[in-house]
Design an enzyme around this catalytic site. Structure first.
Site, PDB file in Angstrom:
ATOM      1  N   HIS A  17     -37.515  14.923  26.394  1.00 23.71           N
ATOM      2  CA  HIS A  17     -36.394  15.799  26.851  1.00 23.71           C
ATOM      3  C   HIS A  17     -36.783  16.598  28.045  1.00 23.71           C
ATOM      4  CE1 HIS A  17     -34.367  15.194  23.476  1.00 23.71           C
ATOM      5  NE2 HIS A  17     -35.388  15.868  22.857  1.00 23.71           N
ATOM      6  N   GLU A 198     -36.120  14.757  11.031  1.00 19.63           N
ATOM      7  CA  GLU A 198     -37.168  16.002  11.300  1.00 19.63           C
ATOM      8  C   GLU A 198     -36.415  17.089  10.888  1.00 19.63           C
ATOM      9  OE1 GLU A 198     -37.702  18.242  15.862  1.00 19.63           O
ATOM     10  OE2 GLU A 198     -36.432  17.900  14.905  1.00 19.63           O
ATOM     11  N   ASP A 276     -41.915  14.179  23.228  1.00 18.97           N
ATOM     12  CA  ASP A 276     -41.092  15.613  23.029  1.00 18.97           C
ATOM     13  C   ASP A 276     -39.894  16.866  24.289  1.00 18.97           C
ATOM     14  OD1 ASP A 276     -38.723  16.358  21.837  1.00 18.97           O
ATOM     15  OD2 ASP A 276     -39.073  16.574  19.540  1.00 18.97           O
TER      16      ASP A 276
END
Length: 334
Positions: A17, A198, A276
């Protein structure tokens, strides 16, 4: 040595991200540049806030931190810095989620955001040899109507965006909440991926596949709790972007050695390792791979498979993928 091979190998980072790559020092620089006051006294205090009890606590800090991005220069600087850092890990291909909803609502214009992002991606390819593509990341705590508005507003950048993604807090926000949004993305010609499994259950992975028709699953580690789903993912070779340090820092796993990755890999799943939000979780791609290899006892052949799966799961054309796989094979065996 496997760790040396990992360090040298060309790699893909498919699950990262943009707003999660802002290092604390840069966050303070951008805050000062834009006249924004952060709720932290200094870099040390900000880093101390990175002890997250769960995903919700992380997201609170994440959404607070992205406020420093206001101008084209900000988006450029954050993107370029990430590509420069990724190149040091021999990342040659990355797909970067960005969160337009959090920026547009603060009055940031699409042109400021996209010109900075795309400009840095072009310069990152020129300067570091890293190919980067943007994924429009929806925030699942928001409504589907908001998602559809954002997708419509993104039409001027339709050919620049490679895929639609969905992130944020899973609980209470199942994939099926965004059925129309994913249909709109497919109509735009985009690939589709979705965070599922998740903090949410394995059923969310099934829902992402059956209801949204995604091409890839982000995270997906809860699928290991469902043997039938695991077998399906393996049979269909659905790419899964596991993020070891993210799972560790957000208490999905108590330790790196508790990761579901070996179970999924042994079942034949197309599992890759990714970063991530590397600035918040304290690990870029090589460290994710090296530390996971040691904790999980993965051998050369397993790591070669995991790194190759990064390219197999990429939203790129077959010829480009074959080129990356050839580079990996030559590097690994050389």
């Amino acid at each position: 040595m496997t760790d040396d091979k990992i360090a040298r190998a060309p790699k893909a980072d498919l699950h990262v991200h943009l707003e999660g790559t802002i290092e604390p020092e840069m966050m303070f620089r951008l805050a000062a540049r834009n006249g924004i006051t952060l709720p932290y006294a200094d870099v040390a205090a900000l880093r101390a806030a990175y002890d997250f009890p769960d995903l919700g606590a992380f997201l609170a800090v994440f959404y607070d931190g992205l406020r420093v991005m206001r101008t084209q220069a900000d988006f450029y600087d954050v993107t370029y810095a990430f590509l420069e850092r990724s190149a040091r890990d021999n990342v040659v291909y990355t797909e970067i989620h960005f969160s337009p909803q959090s920026h547009i609502e603060r009055g940031v214009a699409w042109a400021e955001m996209m010109d900075g992002l795309l400009g840095a991606m072009a310069d990152g390819l020129r300067d570091f040899g890293v190919t980067a593509k943007p994924i429009l990341g929806l925030q699942r705590h928001r409504s589907e109507d908001e998602a559809l508005t954002i997708i419509d507003e993104a039409k001027p950048y339709q050919s620049d965006i490679v895929a639609l993604g969905l992130g944020g807090a899973e609980r209470g926000n199942p994939p099926s909440k965004f059925t129309r949004a994913y249909a709109a993305a497919r109509a735009m010609g985009w690939a589709c991926t979705c965070h599922a499994g998740e903090e949410g259950p394995a059923e969310y992975v099934t829902e992402a596949l059956d209801v949204l028709g995604v091409d890839r699953i982000d995270h997906g580690v809860r699928a290991a709790n469902d043997p039938a789903l695991t077998a399906r993912l393996a049979h269909d070779r659905v790419p899964m972007t596991v993020c070891p340090y993210s799972n560790l820092r957000l208490k999905v796993d108590a330790t790196l050695s508790a990761s579901a990755l070996p179970t999924l890999l042994a079942a034949g799943c197309n599992v890759s390792m990714n970063t991530d939000d590397p600035s918040y979780f304290g690990a870029y791609l090589t460290q994710n791979m090296q530390d996971s290899r040691a904790a999980l006892g993965l051998g050369d052949s397993q790591m070669f498979e995991v790194i190759g799966n990064g390219f197999r799961g990429a939203f790129c054309d077959p010829a480009t993928r074959a080129g990356y796989m050839n580079r990996l094979a030559k590097n690994w065996c050389g």
